[in-house]
Write an enzyme that holds these catalytic residues in place. Sequence first.
Site, PDB file in Angstrom:
ATOM      1  N   ARG A 282     -12.871   4.766 -18.640  1.00  0.00           N
ATOM      2  CA  ARG A 282     -12.126   6.012 -17.564  1.00  0.00           C
ATOM      3  C   ARG A 282     -13.279   6.946 -18.035  1.00  0.00           C
ATOM      4  O   ARG A 282     -13.566   7.621 -16.862  1.00  0.00           O
ATOM      5  CB  ARG A 282     -11.419   6.236 -18.990  1.00  0.00           C
TER       6      ARG A 282
ATOM      7  N   TYR B 142       2.671  13.176   4.940  1.00  0.00           N
ATOM      8  CA  TYR B 142       2.775  11.424   4.985  1.00  0.00           C
ATOM      9  C   TYR B 142       3.464  11.095   3.981  1.00  0.00           C
ATOM     10  O   TYR B 142       3.985  12.035   2.507  1.00  0.00           O
ATOM     11  CB  TYR B 142       1.311  10.527   3.957  1.00  0.00           C
TER      12      TYR B 142
ATOM     13  N   ASP C  73      -4.728  17.725   3.367  1.00  0.00           N
ATOM     14  CA  ASP C  73      -5.138  16.333   3.570  1.00  0.00           C
ATOM     15  C   ASP C  73      -5.877  15.999   4.594  1.00  0.00           C
ATOM     16  O   ASP C  73      -5.623  16.039   5.701  1.00  0.00           O
ATOM     17  CB  ASP C  73      -3.680  16.124   2.883  1.00  0.00           C
TER      18      ASP C  73
ATOM     19  N   LYS D 116      -8.381   4.675   3.737  1.00  0.00           N
ATOM     20  CA  LYS D 116      -8.078   5.020   5.342  1.00  0.00           C
ATOM     21  C   LYS D 116      -9.655   4.639   5.529  1.00  0.00           C
ATOM     22  O   LYS D 116     -10.152   3.785   5.552  1.00  0.00           O
ATOM     23  CB  LYS D 116      -6.979   5.767   6.021  1.00  0.00           C
TER      24      LYS D 116
HETATM   25  C1  LIG Z   1      -1.929   6.646   3.379  1.00  0.00           C
HETATM   26  C2  LIG Z   1      -1.885   8.284   2.888  1.00  0.00           C
HETATM   27  C3  LIG Z   1      -2.110   8.682   1.844  1.00  0.00           C
HETATM   28  C4  LIG Z   1      -1.704   8.343   0.589  1.00  0.00           C
HETATM   29  O1  LIG Z   1      -3.003   7.164  -0.389  1.00  0.00           O
HETATM   30  P1  LIG Z   1      -2.976   5.943  -0.838  1.00  0.00           P
HETATM   31  O2  LIG Z   1      -4.159   5.618  -1.021  1.00  0.00           O
HETATM   32  O3  LIG Z   1      -2.408   5.557  -0.153  1.00  0.00           O
HETATM   33  O4  LIG Z   1      -2.268   6.190  -2.139  1.00  0.00           O
HETATM   34  C5  LIG Z   1      -2.041   9.947   1.630  1.00  0.00           C
HETATM   35  N1  LIG Z   1      -2.102  10.558   2.738  1.00  0.00           N
HETATM   36  C6  LIG Z   1      -2.109  10.606   3.917  1.00  0.00           C
HETATM   37  C7  LIG Z   1      -2.579  11.424   5.283  1.00  0.00           C
HETATM   38  C8  LIG Z   1      -2.222   9.027   4.184  1.00  0.00           C
HETATM   39  O5  LIG Z   1      -2.700   8.757   5.095  1.00  0.00           O
END
Ligand SMILES: *Cc1c(COP(=O)(O)O)cnc(C)c1O
Length: 393
Positions: A61, A114, A187, A212
């Site tokens: 961890r 998001y 983000d 993603k």
């Molecule tokens: C999917 C997404 C998240 C969240 O991420 P997870 O891996 O699903 O927890 C945050 N910001 C954006 C822009 C996303 O597309």
Amino acid sequence: MSDEPTLPTSRVRARGFESLAVHSGQIADPTTGAVIPPVHFSTTYVQDGIGGLRHGFEYGRSGNPTRTALERQLAAIEGGTHAYSFASGLAAEDALLRAALEPGDEVLLGNDVYGGTYRLISRVLGPWGVKVRVIDMHDLDVVKASLDERPAKIVWVETPSNPLLKITDIAGLARLGHEAGSIVVVDNTFASPALQQPIGLGADVVVHSATKYLGGHSDVVGGALVIEDDELADKVKFLQFAVGGVSGPLDAWLTTRGIKTLALRMQRHSENASAVASFLSGHERVAKVYYPGLTDHPGHDVAARQMSAFGGIVSLALADGQTARRFVESTRMFQLAESLGGVESLVNYPDEMTHKSVRGTELAVPEEVVRLSVGIESVDDLVADLDQALAIL
Ligand SMILES: *Cc1c(COP(=O)(O)O)cnc(C)c1O
């Protein structure tokens, strides 16, 4: 908590993005010479006498060599100092928010971030005294007026945003945020560092859903933070260890492998998305196309300045909600699914899928909007698929 890992660094002197993506954190295995470093599944590490750690690793961890390799790669490709890898994008966001905020602090949030980000801040951190103010972040006059009225501890933006692909001038936002004493968070999930590097534009923190484009193959859930400030980075590192939302070794390795081809993939995603956006713009059944690469997109000039290509997400508006629902159930190569950023094309109906949690809030997505994650398939096949789905509406 263990000391900083002291793994050897790569001897490759890399500067270009593609070289950094391939080589950062990647050191051939010293025992066997294996070019790809092994995936380290071990949860614990032998100590040479009590506290005698080899290279700082103690327990899975607090540190894992495969995760360290990924974190070095992430810092290098975002042009940041510190990077931390988490089990999901939201786990990364949670660590950042808890590291930076105290009860009573406020987050200034774009109105089309998001949905899960809004849910995390309002419904999980809200009961602990964190406040959220939602504004039209791409309009810097609105941002300035809002910060003049009341400061915010964090200014949080997504650009391009999800799913309406609004563009915010990151350098301008960073200036305003810093004047007001805020931490500026971007983000960068939609653009990825192959197309846009927020830290170089003045942001303090970059957030990723590595699920993603970084992973890129729809086979790993992960998240990351890249941070410039040493003090904030220390707090995040402590929470990563003390709360434990770390990425597992195989997830970290899959993400590292994905990142090696990120630049190539983003190039093809962007080319295919541009072609799809042009096709849709000329189609009589399509009411509106949202893609920053189109010259009539209101954020086109800013996007052209701060991005090296316009990315793989295209949204479109159809006549109404019912037509949009029929459309997403009629495409074939574009598979109906949540998520985005994989090599395969996906179609999503935000109002009832990804953005269901923000229905009826300021972040609600119009019901006639459909989001496409344009993959790296042959572009003619993608256009033909959309064409047949529009024809039967
Ligand atoms: C999917 C997404 C998240 C969240 O991420 P997870 O891996 O699903 O927890 C945050 N910001 C954006 C822009 C996303 O597309």
